[in-house]
Design a protein around this motif. Structure first.
Motif, PDB file in Angstrom:
ATOM      1  N   ALA A 136       0.837  -1.208   0.000  1.00 49.15           N
ATOM      2  CA  ALA A 136       0.000   0.000   0.000  1.00 49.15           C
ATOM      3  C   ALA A 136       0.868   1.253   0.000  1.00 49.15           C
ATOM      4  CB  ALA A 136      -0.927  -0.016   1.207  1.00 49.15           C
ATOM      5  N   LEU A 137       1.888   1.266   0.831  1.00 48.43           N
ATOM      6  CA  LEU A 137       2.772   2.430   0.890  1.00 48.43           C
ATOM      7  C   LEU A 137       3.545   2.595  -0.413  1.00 48.43           C
ATOM      8  CD1 LEU A 137       4.169   2.256   4.539  1.00 48.43           C
ATOM      9  CD2 LEU A 137       2.632   3.985   3.575  1.00 48.43           C
ATOM     10  N   PHE A 138       3.993   1.496  -0.997  1.00 50.00           N
ATOM     11  CA  PHE A 138       4.736   1.578  -2.249  1.00 50.00           C
ATOM     12  C   PHE A 138       3.871   2.160  -3.358  1.00 50.00           C
ATOM     13  CE2 PHE A 138       5.936  -0.182  -6.367  1.00 50.00           C
ATOM     14  CZ  PHE A 138       7.283   0.159  -6.438  1.00 50.00           C
ATOM     15  N   VAL A 139       2.647   1.659  -3.481  1.00 50.84           N
ATOM     16  CA  VAL A 139       1.744   2.127  -4.532  1.00 50.84           C
ATOM     17  C   VAL A 139       1.483   3.624  -4.397  1.00 50.84           C
ATOM     18  CG1 VAL A 139      -0.639   2.023  -5.368  1.00 50.84           C
ATOM     19  CG2 VAL A 139       0.646  -0.087  -4.972  1.00 50.84           C
ATOM     20  N   SER A 140       1.161   4.064  -3.186  1.00 50.45           N
ATOM     21  CA  SER A 140       0.853   5.485  -2.984  1.00 50.45           C
ATOM     22  C   SER A 140       2.091   6.351  -3.171  1.00 50.45           C
ATOM     23  CB  SER A 140       0.258   5.702  -1.586  1.00 50.45           C
ATOM     24  OG  SER A 140       1.146   5.272  -0.581  1.00 50.45           O
ATOM     25  N   GLU A 141       3.266   5.843  -2.787  1.00 49.89           N
ATOM     26  CA  GLU A 141       4.493   6.624  -2.961  1.00 49.89           C
ATOM     27  C   GLU A 141       4.860   6.762  -4.436  1.00 49.89           C
ATOM     28  OE1 GLU A 141       7.343   4.663  -0.540  1.00 49.89           O
ATOM     29  OE2 GLU A 141       6.531   5.443   1.345  1.00 49.89           O
ATOM     30  N   VAL A 142       4.674   5.689  -5.207  1.00 54.18           N
ATOM     31  CA  VAL A 142       4.947   5.768  -6.642  1.00 54.18           C
ATOM     32  C   VAL A 142       3.999   6.763  -7.296  1.00 54.18           C
ATOM     33  CG1 VAL A 142       4.819   4.495  -8.817  1.00 54.18           C
ATOM     34  CG2 VAL A 142       5.910   3.454  -6.830  1.00 54.18           C
TER      35      VAL A 142
ATOM     36  N   ALA B  60      -3.835   1.357   0.515  1.00 57.05           N
ATOM     37  CA  ALA B  60      -4.602   0.184   0.924  1.00 57.05           C
ATOM     38  C   ALA B  60      -5.894   0.068   0.125  1.00 57.05           C
ATOM     39  CB  ALA B  60      -4.903   0.259   2.418  1.00 57.05           C
ATOM     40  N   LYS B  61      -6.552   1.193  -0.123  1.00 55.26           N
ATOM     41  CA  LYS B  61      -7.798   1.162  -0.884  1.00 55.26           C
ATOM     42  C   LYS B  61      -7.541   0.763  -2.334  1.00 55.26           C
ATOM     43  CE  LYS B  61     -12.183   1.570  -1.478  1.00 55.26           C
ATOM     44  NZ  LYS B  61     -13.078   0.565  -0.872  1.00 55.26           N
ATOM     45  N   LEU B  62      -6.470   1.275  -2.928  1.00 55.31           N
ATOM     46  CA  LEU B  62      -6.155   0.928  -4.314  1.00 55.31           C
ATOM     47  C   LEU B  62      -5.836  -0.566  -4.450  1.00 55.31           C
ATOM     48  CD1 LEU B  62      -3.989   4.002  -5.386  1.00 55.31           C
ATOM     49  CD2 LEU B  62      -6.280   3.414  -6.212  1.00 55.31           C
ATOM     50  N   VAL B  63      -5.069  -1.090  -3.510  1.00 56.61           N
ATOM     51  CA  VAL B  63      -4.758  -2.522  -3.541  1.00 56.61           C
ATOM     52  C   VAL B  63      -6.018  -3.345  -3.314  1.00 56.61           C
ATOM     53  CG1 VAL B  63      -3.455  -4.371  -2.429  1.00 56.61           C
ATOM     54  CG2 VAL B  63      -2.357  -2.167  -2.841  1.00 56.61           C
ATOM     55  N   GLU B  64      -6.882  -2.864  -2.419  1.00 56.88           N
ATOM     56  CA  GLU B  64      -8.150  -3.561  -2.161  1.00 56.88           C
ATOM     57  C   GLU B  64      -9.000  -3.611  -3.425  1.00 56.88           C
ATOM     58  OE1 GLU B  64     -12.286  -2.561   0.168  1.00 56.88           O
ATOM     59  OE2 GLU B  64     -10.410  -1.939   1.122  1.00 56.88           O
ATOM     60  N   LEU B  65      -9.085  -2.499  -4.149  1.00 58.89           N
ATOM     61  CA  LEU B  65      -9.832  -2.489  -5.409  1.00 58.89           C
ATOM     62  C   LEU B  65      -9.219  -3.452  -6.424  1.00 58.89           C
ATOM     63  CD1 LEU B  65     -10.591   1.312  -5.999  1.00 58.89           C
ATOM     64  CD2 LEU B  65     -12.254  -0.499  -5.526  1.00 58.89           C
TER      65      LEU B  65
END
Length: 431
Positions: free
Chosen positions: A112-118, A181-186
């Motif tokens: 989740a942190l990686f996705v949002s940081e990218v 977390a929400k993006l990964v959940e989707l």
């Protein structure tokens, strides 16, 4: 060439094409393995296919999340943060990150942190470029000169942004965690190729991790293995290449490397149009020309090869060929260290180092290609004749299809390839 010699040449060519596929397979498998180790599953052939299929559905799900709210209740934090973000960009960052973390079965929180940081890095880069275009382009040029990867280039942009305070980071740590977390959940819910699971890490502790579904995991391994077989290390042939008679059949003989089109990187519909032109008899001049080119015999100039080998082994300087080793990186002079930040002395030194890195990367590429060409020349030095299969680019220009050594290459490649003084007889090879 009598029938016995022709049969031997035919068998040798089939064996060579099988070896070409194996060499290409090993090289492709090594690249795939390294990508997986780096957590870059989306960069593998299978990952590319999954990403193509997943990005658009996930982008649609993100649009729905950010669209008009249905029913009462508080709006999810991620919907507020994504309000002005391109859904396709958010989807791509999510797919790329989630696939990589799932193949390594890393924690949901870290993914989740990686996705949002990218995603945040992409937004900062866009804002940075808009706010200070000259500085942004200078950072990119410097990163390219040093041969940095896309990830390290993004970090260089982030460092420059923090140093010069061009734009502020849009999200806090808590917001990044909620958003990622929400993006990964989707991604898990809408795409179905990654799943979350719990694993025990201690007596009273568990860890929430990601993994590929069993079906997708098996499919990725199978697809990557199959894709590796489609990337042969193309070498000259020992007999005249198979004549082109259609836009999808020519050059090589065996199924080990057969399958390439007459046109490299054709635009949509081009191969179909050439097929129709072939059936109408309009392609005969093209086939006659390209078949004549690839049926021309060549041989390795062994005298030139010996000179090149000696020069390479001796690391001789001043020759029109790549240097065997890179020059040591220049150390920063004391006057530059003592100069004030932003001074002309420091700016001149940065320009010098940028140019040095550009030249060093160029020499590394030349050295790699030269070593490959030299190795291929050594392998074929005793052949009485070799041939270079040809293909066309999308404009119709003919090029030798070899991975490395070819008579259309740089000076050293052209010097190694020479036409035989007397062309040998050309066997017709039809296995």
């Amino acid at each position: 060439m009598n029938e016995v010699q022709q049969g031997a040449a035919s068998a040798a060519q089939l064996a060579r094409e099988q070896a070409m596929r194996e060499r290409g397979r090993h090289r492709a498998e090594k690249a795939i393995r390294k990508a997986l180790e780096r957590g870059e599953a989306a960069e593998t052939p299978a990952g590319v296919q999954l990403a193509k299929r997943a990005v658009q559905p996930l982008a649609d799900a993100i649009r729905a999340l950010c669209g008009p709210q249905k029913g009462a209740g508080r709006r999810h934090t991620a919907a507020k943060l994504l309000k002005d973000v391109d859904p396709e960009l958010a989807a791509y960052c999510t797919v790329r990150g989630a696939l990589g973390f799932a193949t390594q079965q890393r924690t949901l929180r870290s993914a989740a942190l990686f996705v949002s940081e990218v995603l945040e890095t992409e937004l900062i880069a866009d804002a940075f470029e808009a706010a200070n275009t000259p500085l942004y382009r200078a950072v990119i040029r410097n990163a390219e000169a040093r041969g940095l990867s896309a990830e390290r280039t993004a970090k260089a942009v982030g460092l420059a942004n923090r140093r010069f305070g061009v734009v502020e980071k849009p999200w806090t740590l808590a917001q990044r965690l909620h958003l990622g977390a929400k993006l990964v959940e989707l991604f898990i819910e809408k795409i179905g190729i990654v799943e979350a699971f719990y694993t025990r890490t201690g007596r009273h502790a568990t860890s929430h991790r990601l993994r590929l579904t069993a079906e997708i995991d098996a499919w990725m391994a199978k697809y990557n293995q199959a894709a590796a077989l489609t990337r042969p290390f193309l070498l000259p042939t020992l007999v005249p290449p198979k004549p082109w008679t259609s836009p999808v059949d020519g050059a090589y003989y065996s199924t080990a490397v057969r399958g390439g089109n007459l046109v490299t990187k054709p635009f949509p519909g081009q191969i179909e149009a050439l097929g129709a032109a072939t059936r109408a008899g309009q392609m005969e001049p093209v086939y006659k020309g390209i078949n004549g080119l690839q049926a021309t015999p060549w041989r390795i100039n062994k005298r030139v090869l010996a000179v090149m080998q000696g020069a390479w082994e001796g690391n001789l300087a001043g020759l029109p060929m790549p240097k065997r080793e890179s020059d040591p990186e220049p150390e920063t002079p004391q006057e530059v260290k003592d100069a004030e930040k932003g001074s002309e002395v420091r700016r001149a030194w940065r320009r010098f180092k940028r140019d040095w890195h550009i030249q060093d990367q160029r020499e590394k590429n030349q050295r790699f290609e030269f070593q490959r060409a030299l190795a291929v020349a050594e392998e074929n030095a005793e052949e009485a004749a070799i041939y270079f299969p040809h293909r066309l680019d999308f404009r119709g220009r003919a090029y030798a299809a070899g991975t490395t050594l070819q008579p259309q290459g740089p000076d050293e490649c052209r010097a190694l390839a020479a036409k035989p003084p007397v062309a040998p007889s050309r066997p017709q090879f039809c296995p």
